[in-house]
Design an enzyme around this catalytic site. Structure first.
Site, PDB file in Angstrom:
ATOM      1  N   ARG A  67      -5.131  13.259   0.274  1.00 26.05           N
ATOM      2  CA  ARG A  67      -4.061  12.271   0.474  1.00 26.05           C
ATOM      3  C   ARG A  67      -4.164  11.102  -0.516  1.00 26.05           C
ATOM      4  O   ARG A  67      -3.167  10.619  -1.023  1.00 26.05           O
ATOM      5  CB  ARG A  67      -4.155  11.667   1.884  1.00 26.05           C
ATOM      6  CG  ARG A  67      -3.298  12.374   2.852  1.00 26.05           C
ATOM      7  CD  ARG A  67      -3.220  11.712   4.199  1.00 26.05           C
ATOM      8  NE  ARG A  67      -2.877  12.751   5.146  1.00 26.05           N
ATOM      9  CZ  ARG A  67      -1.669  13.295   5.245  1.00 26.05           C
ATOM     10  NH1 ARG A  67      -0.692  12.871   4.498  1.00 26.05           N
ATOM     11  NH2 ARG A  67      -1.437  14.254   6.101  1.00 26.05           N
ATOM     12  N   MET A  92       8.951  13.047   4.478  1.00 23.52           N
ATOM     13  CA  MET A  92       8.182  13.630   5.571  1.00 23.52           C
ATOM     14  C   MET A  92       6.706  13.750   5.202  1.00 23.52           C
ATOM     15  O   MET A  92       6.142  14.835   5.166  1.00 23.52           O
ATOM     16  CB  MET A  92       8.747  15.012   5.931  1.00 23.52           C
ATOM     17  CG  MET A  92      10.212  14.972   6.316  1.00 23.52           C
ATOM     18  SD  MET A  92      10.516  13.975   7.784  1.00 23.52           S
ATOM     19  CE  MET A  92       9.800  15.048   9.012  1.00 23.52           C
ATOM     20  N   HIS A 111      14.228   5.690  10.972  1.00 20.61           N
ATOM     21  CA  HIS A 111      13.741   6.672  11.941  1.00 20.61           C
ATOM     22  C   HIS A 111      14.840   6.914  12.970  1.00 20.61           C
ATOM     23  O   HIS A 111      15.465   5.959  13.432  1.00 20.61           O
ATOM     24  CB  HIS A 111      12.464   6.154  12.617  1.00 20.61           C
ATOM     25  CG  HIS A 111      11.899   7.135  13.588  1.00 20.61           C
ATOM     26  ND1 HIS A 111      11.262   8.292  13.191  1.00 20.61           N
ATOM     27  CD2 HIS A 111      11.921   7.167  14.947  1.00 20.61           C
ATOM     28  CE1 HIS A 111      10.901   8.983  14.256  1.00 20.61           C
ATOM     29  NE2 HIS A 111      11.294   8.317  15.340  1.00 20.61           N
ATOM     30  N   ASP A 147       5.829   5.150  12.130  1.00 20.77           N
ATOM     31  CA  ASP A 147       7.084   4.615  12.666  1.00 20.77           C
ATOM     32  C   ASP A 147       6.904   3.301  13.428  1.00 20.77           C
ATOM     33  O   ASP A 147       7.517   3.067  14.476  1.00 20.77           O
ATOM     34  CB  ASP A 147       7.797   5.669  13.540  1.00 20.77           C
ATOM     35  CG  ASP A 147       8.150   6.909  12.735  1.00 20.77           C
ATOM     36  OD1 ASP A 147       8.533   6.764  11.555  1.00 20.77           O
ATOM     37  OD2 ASP A 147       8.041   8.030  13.263  1.00 20.77           O
TER      38      ASP A 147
END
Ligand code: GRF
Length: 216
Positions: A67, A92, A111, A147
Site C-alpha cells: 500500500r 475504491m 459516499h 468514510d
C-alpha cells in the site's frame, strides 16, 4: 485563497467525475482540473475524461504490492501534475494514514449514505436491510477511518417500500450529482472552514442540500 488545481480519482463509471468536470467547465466551480487518475486501467470513466480532453493517468495497484508504494506513486503523480486538491469520486481503494495526512483538508470524498450511517461497501443493501426510511449521500473531508471526516454537504432521499438496491442506488446517485458540485463549489470559493472537526460554511453549520419529493 489560491485557485484549486484538482485531481479527480476514480475507479469505475465516473458519473460523479463528469458532474465535477461539467461544473468546472461552465465556471460554476472556480477550479482547474489538472488530472484524472484511476487505479484501474479499465475504468470506463477514463474514456469519458479523455473525451473531455483532460489529462489522465493510471496507477495500477497490481504494480504496487505494498500500500505504501502505491500511495507514494499516487502522491508523486499528484505533485507532478501540480495538484493542490483531491476529489475522490468512486475511488475504491483504501489510502494509508501517511497519504491522508499529506492531503489533510485538501481531499474530499462522496459516499452514498447519510454518514455516519453505513460507511464502507454494500451501502444500499445494508440500508434496505436496516429498514431506514431515508437514505442519501454525503460529501466530506477525508480522514483515516473509512468514510469519516468533516461533513460539507448531505442530501436525503426517501426509501420507497418496493425499492431494490438498484432503484435506491439510482435515486441516491441523482442526489450525489447535485451535492458533489455544490460542496466543491463551496470549498473552491473559500467558504468552508474546519473547526473542531466540523465543517462550517460561511462560519455556520451547513444547511442540508436537498430532500427529494418521494414522487421525484
Ligand atoms: C458513487 O455512488 C459514489 O458515491 C461511490 O461510488 C459510486 C461511484 O459512481 N463512492 P461514479 O463512478 O461516480 O459513477
Amino acid at each position: 485563497m489560491e485557485r484549486l488545481k484538482l485531481a479527480i480519482l476514480i475507479s469505475g463509471r465516473g458519473s460523479n467525475m463528469q458532474t465535477l468536470i461539467a461544473a468546472c467547465r461552465d465556471g460554476s466551480i472556480p477550479a482547474d482540473i489538472n488530472l484524472i487518475l484511476s487505479n484501474r486501467a479499465d475504468a470506463p470513466g477514463l474514456d469519458l475524461a479523455r473525451m473531455a480532453g483532460l489529462p489522465t493517468q493510471v496507477i495500477a495497484q497490481r504494480d504496487y504490492p505494498e500500500r505504501a508504494g502505491f500511495d507514494a506513486a499516487l502522491d508523486g503523480a499528484l505533485r507532478a501534475a501540480d495538484v493542490n486538491f483531491v476529489c475522490l469520486a468512486g475511488f475504491m481503494r483504501l489510502l494509508t494514514a501517511d497519504f491522508i495526512e499529506g492531503w489533510h483538508n485538501r481531499m474530499i470524498n462522496i459516499h452514498p449514505s447519510l454518514l455516519p450511517a453505513f460507511p464502507g461497501l454494500d451501502t444500499h443493501r445494508r440500508a434496505l436491510e436496516a429498514g431506514v426510511r431515508f437514505a442519501g449521500c454525503t460529501v466530506h473531508f477525508v480522514r483515516f477511518e473509512t468514510d469519516t471526516g468533516p461533513i460539507i454537504a448531505q442530501a436525503a432521499v426517501p426509501v420507497l417500500p418496493d425499492d431494490s438496491e438498484e432503484s435506491l442506488a439510482a435515486r441516491v446517485l441523482a442526489a450525489e450529482h447535485r451535492i458533489y458540485p455544490l460542496a466543491l463549489r463551496l470549498v473552491a470559493a473559500g467558504r468552508v472552514r474546519i473547526e473542531g472537526e466540523r465543517a462550517l460554511v460561511d462560519g455556520v453549520p451547513p444547511q442540508p442540500a436537498a430532500a427529494f419529493n418521494p414522487a421525484g
